[in-house]
Design a protein around this motif. Structure first.
Motif, mmCIF file in Angstrom:
data_model
loop_
_atom_site.group_PDB
_atom_site.id
_atom_site.type_symbol
_atom_site.label_atom_id
_atom_site.label_comp_id
_atom_site.label_asym_id
_atom_site.label_seq_id
_atom_site.Cartn_x
_atom_site.Cartn_y
_atom_site.Cartn_z
ATOM 1 N N ILE A 4 -2.652 11.623 1.589
ATOM 2 C CA ILE A 4 -2.935 12.513 0.471
ATOM 3 C C ILE A 4 -4.422 12.848 0.506
ATOM 4 C CG2 ILE A 4 -2.860 12.826 -2.026
ATOM 5 C CD1 ILE A 4 -0.799 10.062 -0.626
ATOM 6 N N PHE A 5 -4.738 14.077 0.858
ATOM 7 C CA PHE A 5 -6.140 14.495 0.959
ATOM 8 C C PHE A 5 -6.543 15.295 -0.273
ATOM 9 C CE2 PHE A 5 -4.890 13.684 5.320
ATOM 10 C CZ PHE A 5 -5.928 12.866 5.730
ATOM 11 N N THR A 6 -7.799 15.160 -0.665
ATOM 12 C CA THR A 6 -8.286 15.784 -1.894
ATOM 13 C C THR A 6 -9.256 16.931 -1.639
ATOM 14 O OG1 THR A 6 -10.193 14.295 -2.075
ATOM 15 C CG2 THR A 6 -8.111 13.563 -3.091
ATOM 16 N N GLY A 7 -9.594 17.156 -0.372
ATOM 17 C CA GLY A 7 -10.594 18.179 -0.070
ATOM 18 C C GLY A 7 -12.009 17.645 -0.207
ATOM 19 N N THR A 8 -12.146 16.352 -0.431
ATOM 20 C CA THR A 8 -13.441 15.674 -0.520
ATOM 21 C C THR A 8 -13.425 14.490 0.441
ATOM 22 O OG1 THR A 8 -12.819 14.071 -2.231
ATOM 23 C CG2 THR A 8 -13.513 16.254 -2.984
ATOM 24 N N ASP A 9 -14.403 13.617 0.319
ATOM 25 C CA ASP A 9 -14.452 12.402 1.148
ATOM 26 C C ASP A 9 -13.405 11.376 0.732
ATOM 27 O OD1 ASP A 9 -16.679 13.506 2.401
ATOM 28 O OD2 ASP A 9 -18.107 12.396 1.169
ATOM 29 N N LEU A 10 -12.778 11.608 -0.416
ATOM 30 C CA LEU A 10 -11.820 10.673 -0.999
ATOM 31 C C LEU A 10 -10.397 11.069 -0.633
ATOM 32 C CD1 LEU A 10 -12.056 8.232 -2.996
ATOM 33 C CD2 LEU A 10 -11.510 9.859 -4.806
ATOM 34 N N PHE A 11 -9.584 10.117 -0.160
ATOM 35 C CA PHE A 11 -8.186 10.373 0.169
ATOM 36 C C PHE A 11 -7.402 9.071 0.073
ATOM 37 C CE2 PHE A 11 -10.341 9.277 4.051
ATOM 38 C CZ PHE A 11 -9.449 8.508 4.776
ATOM 39 N N ALA A 12 -6.082 9.184 0.107
ATOM 40 C CA ALA A 12 -5.227 8.007 -0.015
ATOM 41 C C ALA A 12 -4.221 7.965 1.125
ATOM 42 C CB ALA A 12 -4.498 8.024 -1.353
ATOM 43 N N CYS A 13 -3.788 6.764 1.424
ATOM 44 C CA CYS A 13 -2.733 6.541 2.405
ATOM 45 C C CYS A 13 -1.735 5.573 1.784
ATOM 46 C CB CYS A 13 -3.297 5.969 3.701
ATOM 47 S SG CYS A 13 -2.025 5.671 4.952
ATOM 48 N N GLU A 14 -0.470 5.979 1.775
ATOM 49 C CA GLU A 14 0.609 5.154 1.246
ATOM 50 C C GLU A 14 1.494 4.756 2.414
ATOM 51 O OE1 GLU A 14 3.598 6.004 -2.338
ATOM 52 O OE2 GLU A 14 3.905 7.307 -0.600
ATOM 53 N N GLY A 15 1.919 3.488 2.423
ATOM 54 C CA GLY A 15 2.758 3.058 3.532
ATOM 55 C C GLY A 15 3.456 1.745 3.270
ATOM 56 N N THR A 16 4.027 1.214 4.341
ATOM 57 C CA THR A 16 4.711 -0.070 4.293
ATOM 58 C C THR A 16 4.194 -0.952 5.413
ATOM 59 O OG1 THR A 16 6.529 0.737 5.666
ATOM 60 C CG2 THR A 16 6.825 0.888 3.278
ATOM 61 N N SER A 17 4.472 -2.246 5.271
ATOM 62 C CA SER A 17 4.049 -3.206 6.287
ATOM 63 C C SER A 17 5.049 -4.348 6.356
ATOM 64 C CB SER A 17 2.650 -3.750 5.967
ATOM 65 O OG SER A 17 2.672 -4.463 4.737
ATOM 66 N N TYR A 18 4.895 -5.151 7.377
ATOM 67 C CA TYR A 18 5.705 -6.356 7.534
ATOM 68 C C TYR A 18 4.869 -7.373 8.284
ATOM 69 C CZ TYR A 18 6.444 -4.645 12.289
ATOM 70 O OH TYR A 18 6.257 -4.198 13.568
ATOM 71 N N GLY A 19 5.299 -8.607 8.244
ATOM 72 C CA GLY A 19 4.574 -9.640 8.962
ATOM 73 C C GLY A 19 4.983 -11.017 8.525
ATOM 74 N N GLU A 20 4.096 -11.959 8.802
ATOM 75 C CA GLU A 20 4.355 -13.334 8.411
ATOM 76 C C GLU A 20 3.151 -13.886 7.677
ATOM 77 O OE1 GLU A 20 6.094 -17.552 10.070
ATOM 78 O OE2 GLU A 20 5.964 -15.846 11.430
ATOM 79 N N HIS A 21 3.414 -14.417 6.507
ATOM 80 C CA HIS A 21 2.422 -15.035 5.642
ATOM 81 C C HIS A 21 2.511 -16.545 5.833
ATOM 82 C CE1 HIS A 21 0.786 -16.295 1.677
ATOM 83 N NE2 HIS A 21 0.026 -15.228 1.852
ATOM 84 N N ALA A 22 1.518 -17.262 5.372
ATOM 85 C CA ALA A 22 1.548 -18.724 5.453
ATOM 86 C C ALA A 22 2.808 -19.293 4.808
ATOM 87 C CB ALA A 22 0.301 -19.304 4.793
ATOM 88 N N ASP A 23 3.353 -18.578 3.807
ATOM 89 C CA ASP A 23 4.550 -19.035 3.099
ATOM 90 C C ASP A 23 5.842 -18.444 3.628
ATOM 91 O OD1 ASP A 23 3.008 -20.614 1.341
ATOM 92 O OD2 ASP A 23 2.626 -18.885 0.055
ATOM 93 N N GLY A 24 5.777 -17.661 4.691
ATOM 94 C CA GLY A 24 6.989 -17.101 5.267
ATOM 95 C C GLY A 24 6.860 -15.621 5.591
ATOM 96 N N PRO A 25 7.894 -15.064 6.222
ATOM 97 C CA PRO A 25 7.863 -13.650 6.616
ATOM 98 C C PRO A 25 8.099 -12.717 5.438
ATOM 99 C CG PRO A 25 9.955 -14.622 7.231
ATOM 100 C CD PRO A 25 9.108 -15.733 6.662
#
Length: 159
Positions: free
Chosen positions: A84-105
């Protein structure tokens, strides 16, 4: 605040953010073998839930060290990002991730109420990250259910 010296396109700003996300997935090492901190301005700010606001590279390094020490691995799903771009230096990125944490995946959507969905708000200027505010649920293991009536009795493996 740094004085702007170079005009950047949205695609150039996006490339800086992608380099940061890929470096995070790579244990803090950029594609050129440098430190993830090299991508930040000296007076940059980073916010992470339940940690707070880090000011400057020293504090950002501390934040990444403390938050990163709880994770064993992380991968961002680059193909599904929404920019999501704003036409300025400020913008956003939305997404998903996966992985493994110390407490589990963990994986976005498993369960649907669990961790893995995020949104980062960036400010990139002069090919450096000036600001990165990270918005996500830091309960990767899905154990913080007792405080939320709609999650009481739910576990990550039972949805």
């Amino acid at each position: 605040m740094a004085i702007t010296r170079q005009t950047m396109t949205d695609e150039q700003r996006k490339s800086v953010a992608l380099e940061y996300l890929k470096a995070y997935d790579n244990g803090g090492v950029t594609s050129t073998g440098g430190s993830i901190l090299d991508l930040f301005a000296g007076d940059a700010q980073v916010y992470f839930p339940k940690w707070g606001l880090a000011n400057g590279k020293d504090e950002i390094g501390k934040l990444f060290g403390e938050v990163g020490s709880r994770g064993k691995s992380i991968r961002h799903d680059y193909a599904g990002f929404n920019w999501i771009f704003t036409g300025t230096d400020l913008f956003a990125c939305e997404g998903t991730s996966y992985g493994e944490h110390a407490d589990g995946p963990w994986r976005a959507g498993v369960p649907e109420w669990g961790a893995g969905r995020w949104c980062d708000v960036f400010e990139v200027r002069d090919f450096l990250i000036q600001r990165c505010f990270i918005y996500l649920d830091p309960d990767y293991a899905g154990k913080d259910t007792a405080r939320y009536p709609w999650l009481a009795g739910k576990t990550p493996d039972k949805g």
